[in-house]
Write an enzyme that holds these catalytic residues in place. Structure first.
Site, PDB file in Angstrom:
ATOM      1  CB  THR A  35      -7.506   1.664 -16.949  1.00 25.70           C
ATOM      2  OG1 THR A  35      -7.535   3.048 -16.564  1.00 25.70           O
ATOM      3  CG2 THR A  35      -6.356   1.443 -17.922  1.00 25.70           C
ATOM      4  CG  ASP A  69      -1.823   1.198   1.312  1.00 24.52           C
ATOM      5  OD1 ASP A  69      -1.641   2.155   0.533  1.00 24.52           O
ATOM      6  OD2 ASP A  69      -2.725   1.199   2.164  1.00 24.52           O
ATOM      7  CE  LYS A 110      -0.441  10.576 -12.592  1.00 23.51           C
ATOM      8  NZ  LYS A 110       0.253   9.405 -12.024  1.00 23.51           N
ATOM      9  CE1 TYR A 157      -4.092  10.714 -12.543  1.00 25.70           C
ATOM     10  CE2 TYR A 157      -4.489  12.020 -14.521  1.00 25.70           C
ATOM     11  CZ  TYR A 157      -3.948  10.909 -13.904  1.00 25.70           C
ATOM     12  OH  TYR A 157      -3.246   9.988 -14.642  1.00 25.70           O
ATOM     13  CG  ASN A 169       0.977   1.388 -12.854  1.00 26.61           C
ATOM     14  OD1 ASN A 169       0.673   1.992 -13.879  1.00 26.61           O
ATOM     15  ND2 ASN A 169       0.109   0.586 -12.213  1.00 26.61           N
TER      16      ASN A 169
END
Length: 243
Positions: free
Chosen positions: A201, A61, A170, A166, A88
C-alpha cells in the site's frame, strides 16, 4: 429504519480500507466511505458503486473532534444506526524511527491518528452502534504491535524494522481495545483487532507482499461475526496473534 446493515470504514478511499468497504458491500452492507480528502472520497464511492456496492461518502478526519462529530451526525441522519465500525485509518510517521533519534512530534502525530483517532471515532459512533442488534467494532492493528513477536526468537526486531512510533502505537491500540471490551461486556458489541499482514500500500511504499484484498479479509470476517462470536481477540489470517 432500513433492515440493511450499515458499516463505516475509516480511511476507506484506497488500499486496505477500500477493499474492506468493497467486501462489506459485497456482503450486503451499505458502506460509509470515511476519508478526509473530498475528491478521493467521492472517487472511491464511485468505484465502489461501479462494483455494485451501496456506498456513500462520509467526510471524516479522525484527528479532528468537530469532523468526527459531524461524521456521526451524518451517519445518523442517513442511516439511523451503525452495525459495523472498522477503524482502518492510520499512518506510520515515515521511516526510519530509531528510538534514540526519533522526532517526538512524529510519535505524537502517529499516536494522535492511530490511537486517539480510534478512541475519538469509536466514542462518537458508539450510540449508533448500540442501536444495532449485532454491533461490531474492528480495529486495524498489526503484528508489529505484538510484544511477544517483537521480543521473540532472541531478537527485538523479528517482525520488521525498528519503528518507535508506529509499532508501539499498535500495542497501545490493542491495550485500549481491551478496555473497550471490558466496558462493553454484556452489550452485544464485539470488539476485535485485525492484522492485515504486510500489504503493498501507499503506507509502506508498496513494498508489501500481500494484496489489499488479502489484507482486508480478516477485518471483513470480524466485522461480520455472528452473535456469540469472539470479542477481545487479536487476529490474522492464520488465527490468533499473541499479545
Amino acid at each position: 429504519m432500513s433492515e440493511q446493515k450499515v458499516a463505516l470504514v475509516t480511511g476507506a478511499n484506497k488500499g486496505i480500507g477500500f477493499e474492506i468497504a468493497a467486501g462489506l458491500g459485497a456482503s450486503g452492507f451499505s458502506v460509509g466511505v470515511g476519508a478526509r480528502d473530498s475528491v478521493r472520497r467521492e472517487e472511491a464511492v464511485s468505484r465502489l458503486r461501479e462494483r455494485g456496492v451501496d456506498a456513500f461518502g462520509v467526510a471524516l478526519d479522525v484527528t479532528d473532534d468537530s469532523s468526527v462529530a459531524a461524521a456521526a451526525a451524518a451517519v445518523e441522519e442517513r442511516c439511523g444506526r451503525l452495525d459495523s465500525l472498522v477503524n482502518n485509518a492510520g499512518i506510520t510517521g515515515g521511516m526510519p524511527q530509531n528510538p534514540t533519534g526519533v522526532d517526538l512530534d512524529i510519535v505524537r502525530s502517529v499516536v494522535e491518528t492511530n490511537v486517539l483517532g480510534v478512541i475519538r471515532v469509536t466514542n462518537a459512533m458508539l450510540p449508533l452502534l448500540l442501536r444495532s442488534p449485532s454491533p461490531r467494532i474492528v480495529n486495524l492493528s498489526s503484528s508489529v504491535g505484538s510484544l511477544t513477536r517483537q521480543a521473540g526468537a532472541g531478537s527485538a526486531t523479528t517482525t520488521g524494522p525498528v519503528a518507535v512510533a508506529y509499532a508501539p502505537s499498535k500495542t497501545f491500540l490493542n491495550a485500549v481495545m481491551l478496555q473497550y471490551v471490558q466496558e462493553l461486556a454484556g452489550t452485544g458489541v464485539l470488539v476485535n483487532a485485525a492484522c492485515p499482514g504486510f500489504v503493498a500500500t501507499d503506507l509502506n511504499g508498496h513494498r508489501g507482499i500481500r494484496t489489499p484484498e488479502q489484507g482486508a479479509a480478516t477485518a471483513i470476517r470480524l466485522a461480520t461475526l455472528p452473535d456469540g462470536g469472539p470479542t477481545g481477540g487479536f487476529f490474522e489470517d492464520d488465527g490468533v496473534i499473541p499479545w
